[in-house]
Design an enzyme around this catalytic site. Structure first.
Site, PDB file in Angstrom:
ATOM      1  N   GLU A   7       0.841  -1.189   0.000  1.00 13.93           N
ATOM      2  CA  GLU A   7       0.000   0.000   0.000  1.00 13.93           C
ATOM      3  C   GLU A   7       0.882   1.247   0.000  1.00 13.93           C
ATOM      4  OE1 GLU A   7      -2.206   1.005   3.558  1.00 13.93           O
ATOM      5  OE2 GLU A   7      -0.956  -0.338   4.765  1.00 13.93           O
TER       6      GLU A   7
ATOM      7  N   LEU B 278       1.666   4.809   1.290  1.00 13.77           N
ATOM      8  CA  LEU B 278       1.378   5.624   2.462  1.00 13.77           C
ATOM      9  C   LEU B 278       2.029   6.991   2.315  1.00 13.77           C
ATOM     10  CD1 LEU B 278       2.045   2.998   5.291  1.00 13.77           C
ATOM     11  CD2 LEU B 278      -0.179   3.724   4.393  1.00 13.77           C
TER      12      LEU B 278
ATOM     13  N   ASP C 204      16.536  -3.196  12.161  1.00 19.66           N
ATOM     14  CA  ASP C 204      17.270  -2.253  11.299  1.00 19.66           C
ATOM     15  C   ASP C 204      16.645  -0.870  11.441  1.00 19.66           C
ATOM     16  OD1 ASP C 204      19.106  -1.293   9.481  1.00 19.66           O
ATOM     17  OD2 ASP C 204      18.131  -2.142   7.719  1.00 19.66           O
TER      18      ASP C 204
END
Length: 282
Positions: free
Chosen positions: A88, A90, A190
């Site tokens: 998606e 964003l 990370d």
């Protein structure tokens, strides 16, 4: 393999057979990324010649999604050895206000709730382009030596000999700085400043390299390649980091600095030398 063919295959899997308009952005350290318009909607994509890297990212995003907001994976395919994931799209912004950082702290605290015993406990995956071993171990010190620092040091054959000796000494003395049985939680793995943001007022986390371990790993990474304000720490743990905690962070920093040396070259050698020397003096 043409990127457009990979995207077409992934879109077909989603049931989208119409035209699409990709815009390539070059992306992060290891993948080609971009966005495209499909049926009037924006989607984000990542492409990599090593499909395993993207599949490990999908697995990590799925694990994180039980605790924090992540981009939803809409499609994931492999064609020959290459892979693509479609996520998606964003609208993201960096945290700026105290309220933003408090929201990030609360989200990370949810992720870092203790989750069983032992460390690693995740399929081997990747941090950037480097393989990351996640073999289960009941000793955090041994896990961090054998699955984090030593594999990176073994790869760093161009590291100056004196620096290698200092890192070897750090590995031999991990018990001086690391607890052996810290609470084990799911880690992003990370978490530099480029791998979290806000969408609206909601923190969102992406590009993970998950495993189970000491939550301070994520806080160390945030401080190593970014600036974390006091409001974050006060919300997350009720205090600012003390000297003992920062020594622990230096050990965790060594892993990421060695990885960056192996991925990006000799410019990280001085940072490795400096952090190892600080630890050996502490």
């Amino acid at each position: 393999m043409k990127y457009e063919l990979l995207l077409r295959t992934a879109l077909d899997k989603m049931g989208h057979s119409g035209a699409f308009e990709p815009t390539f952005k070059g992306g992060g350290d290891t993948a080609v990324s971009g966005e495209m318009v499909v049926n009037g909607a924006f989607l984000f994509f990542k492409i990599h010649e090593n499909a395993e890297i993207l599949q490990s990212e999908v697995s990590a995003l799925e694990a994180l999604s039980a605790h924090v907001r992540v981009p939803r994976v809409l499609s994931s395919v492999q064609v020959e050895h290459a892979g693509v994931i479609i996520l998606e799209h964003l609208t993201l912004r960096a945290p700026q206000s105290s309220e933003d950082w408090q929201a990030v702290a609360l989200a990370l605290a949810r992720l870092h709730q203790p989750a069983g015993e032992g460390y690693g406990r995740f399929a081997d995956n990747y941090i950037g382009g480097s393989i990351q071993r996640n073999h289960s171990d009941d000793s955090w010190q041994r896990f961090f030596a054998e699955c984090r620092l030593q594999p990176q040091l073994d790869r760093a054959i161009a590291l100056p000999a004196a620096v290698r000796r200092d890192v070897d000494k750090v590995i031999a003395r991990l018990a001086d700085w690391l607890p052996d049985r810290p609470a084990s939680a799911l880690l992003h793995g990370d978490l530099w400043s480029g791998n979290f943001a806000l969408t609206g007022d909601t923190p969102v986390f992406y590009d993970p390299a998950c495993y189970y371990g000491d939550p301070q790993v994520d806080l160390a990474m945030m401080a190593l390649f970014g600036s974390t304000p006091e409001s974050f720490y006060l919300t997350y743990m009720g205090a600012t980091p003390d000297a003992d905690l920062r020594c622990r962070w230096w050990v965790y920093d060594l892993y990421h600095l060695l990885n960056h040396f192996n991925l990006f070259g000799s410019s990280y050698a001085a940072s490795i030398a400096r952090v190892a020397a600080k630890l050996l003096r502490s």
